[in-house]
Design a protein around this motif. Structure first.
Motif, PDB file in Angstrom:
ATOM      1  N   PRO A 161       3.088  -0.359   3.919  1.00 17.69           N
ATOM      2  CA  PRO A 161       2.112  -1.597   3.464  1.00 17.69           C
ATOM      3  C   PRO A 161       2.971  -2.605   2.800  1.00 17.69           C
ATOM      4  CG  PRO A 161       1.880   0.487   1.906  1.00 17.69           C
ATOM      5  CD  PRO A 161       2.643   0.774   3.203  1.00 17.69           C
TER       6      PRO A 161
ATOM      7  N   PRO B  30      -6.114  -0.934   5.078  1.00 21.92           N
ATOM      8  CA  PRO B  30      -4.518  -0.575   4.618  1.00 21.92           C
ATOM      9  C   PRO B  30      -4.643   0.313   3.390  1.00 21.92           C
ATOM     10  CG  PRO B  30      -4.788  -2.834   5.110  1.00 21.92           C
ATOM     11  CD  PRO B  30      -6.266  -2.051   5.300  1.00 21.92           C
ATOM     12  N   TRP B  31      -5.420   0.068   2.264  1.00 24.19           N
ATOM     13  CA  TRP B  31      -5.430   0.581   1.152  1.00 24.19           C
ATOM     14  C   TRP B  31      -5.974   2.078   1.292  1.00 24.19           C
ATOM     15  CZ3 TRP B  31      -2.554  -2.005  -1.779  1.00 24.19           C
ATOM     16  CH2 TRP B  31      -2.615  -3.265  -1.696  1.00 24.19           C
TER      17      TRP B  31
ATOM     18  N   ILE C 274      -3.181   4.217   2.474  1.00 24.51           N
ATOM     19  CA  ILE C 274      -2.214   4.640   1.635  1.00 24.51           C
ATOM     20  C   ILE C 274      -2.581   5.889   1.087  1.00 24.51           C
ATOM     21  CG2 ILE C 274      -1.562   4.047  -0.671  1.00 24.51           C
ATOM     22  CD1 ILE C 274      -1.273   1.004   0.022  1.00 24.51           C
TER      23      ILE C 274
END
Length: 398
Positions: free
Chosen positions: A145, A239-240, A243
């Motif tokens: 990220p 994207p989160w 993670i």
């Protein structure tokens, strides 16, 4: 914990970042070089193919080189590949830089696994390997990220310059912190290392690696489609969510190493069964956002919990010739990625929907469970036969 493991983990972090961060920067790279999506995709698939080649060919070529010197040479190759990528004036040069960096990937983890295991007591080998692979998981959790954000803010070349700097630091760490232990002695050569492949257990371990990792990464390859088209998340949330998947990888790697040191085959069987259940459950609950988040973390945890154990197992049965077998297992991880992604793509193309890669991944993992059960049973019978043969030997007279 030997400080040399930190240097190996940092090298693994840089290598993992090189492999994965390109996915987030692919649109910018494609636009800069004026190529279409398919051509840009070769920067990913070409890297994966080069990993397999490097894991086998480059590891074999370095058999007679002392292991610490081999790791230093591989980091130099890694630095050169990423610097070339950062400077690349054309798409072709960029692809060449990616291939150069990829060639060191499999050999670094293959040779590094042997070096890491040699730094610690026999009952801590899997944990030592897990520490080295922590760099790879950290690359997913933190590196990708932030590397993507850096590339979007300052241009994609800045990310590759940052990776080059990480490579220089890792090179210094390996040179200063990795000890020259007895395992650093020269090997008898490639023919000696090839003898490891006479072991049926080595081959069974490699097949488990292909099927088990293929199951997880076949599902993960298309996870963005599952998250947006089935679970209902916005593209900006992906994207989160990834993670969180990376957090699962990190936790699974750490726990898997400890479990493997306690009971290698049993832990691998339990983890693979758990992974198959998680993938099937994920397919069933993918329409529920909360359940999806939980399943995503568990998929990463169970999937990567197999890595230290599988790497330890192939090295254990390779006995006195572990280096090439270790590299071959790294190649098997990447082959599993390719096979899983290919099968997952077939299921989507067949119109089975965006949860079908999860079902396909579960099926592959069930195959890994079956092969692992056969391997464990065969090893147990062989161990009992060895003990019995030893007990039947006549006692010395005198």
């Amino acid at each position: 914990m030997p400080v040399g493991l930190i240097a190996l983990a940092l090298g693994g972090f840089g290598i993992g970042l090189t492999e994965f961060v390109i996915a987030g920067l692919l649109p910018e790279v494609a636009a800069d070089f004026h190529v279409d999506e398919a051509a840009a995709g070769w920067l990913i698939s070409g890297y994966a193919l080069a990993v397999v080649v490097g894991a086998l060919v480059l590891t074999a070529a370095l058999i007679r080189v002392p292991r610490k010197a081999a790791l230093i040479g591989l980091m130099v190759l890694f630095i050169a590949g990423n610097a070339l990528s950062a400077l690349a004036p054309t798409y072709e040069v960029m692809l060449l830089g990616r291939i150069l960096a990829a060639l060191c990937h499999g050999a670094f983890f293959g040779i590094g696994s042997v070096v890491a295991a040699g730094m610690v007591a026999p009952d801590k080998k899997a944990r030592a390997i897990a520490i080295m692979f922590t760099g790879l998981t950290a690359a997913n959790v933190l590196g990708v990220p932030f590397g993507t954000l850096l590339g979007q803010a300052l241009g994609w070349r800045s990310t590759f310059w940052a990776i080059t700097i990480i490579g220089v630091i890792a090179l210094a760490g390996v040179a200063l912190l990795v000890p020259r232990v007895s395992a650093d002695a020269k090997s008898a050569g490639v023919l000696h290392e090839l003898r490891a492949f006479r072991s049926g257990q080595v081959w069974l371990s490699i097949v488990v690696t292909v099927l088990g990792f293929g199951g997880m990464f076949g599902a993960f390859t298309y996870i963005a489609y599952t998250l947006t088209q089935v679970s209902g998340f916005a593209s900006s949330a992906v994207p989160w969510l990834l993670i969180l998947f990376g957090v699962g990888l990190f936790a699974g790697n750490a726990v898997g190493g400890r479990l493997a040191d306690r009971a290698l085959d049993r832990s691998l069987l339990i983890i693979l069964i758990g992974l198959a259940i998680v993938l099937a459950a994920f397919a069933l609950v993918a329409g529920n956002p909360i359940a999806t988040i939980v399943a995503l973390v568990l998929m990463g945890a169970f999937g990567f919990a197999t890595v230290p154990g599988l790497q330890t197992r192939v090295m254990m049965y390779a006995e006195q010739a572990p280096t090439l077998a270790s590299g071959a297992n790294i190649a098997a991880f990447n082959l599993g990625n390719a096979v899983g992604a290919w099968i997952g793509g077939i299921t989507i193309s067949a119109g089975l929907g965006y949860t079908s890669p999860l079902w396909a991944g579960a099926a592959l993992t069930v195959g890994a469970v079956v092969v692992m059960a056969i391997a464990a049973g065969t090893a147990r019978r062989g161990s009992r036969a060895g003990v019995q043969a030893k007990s039947e030997q006549p006692l010395p007279v005198g």
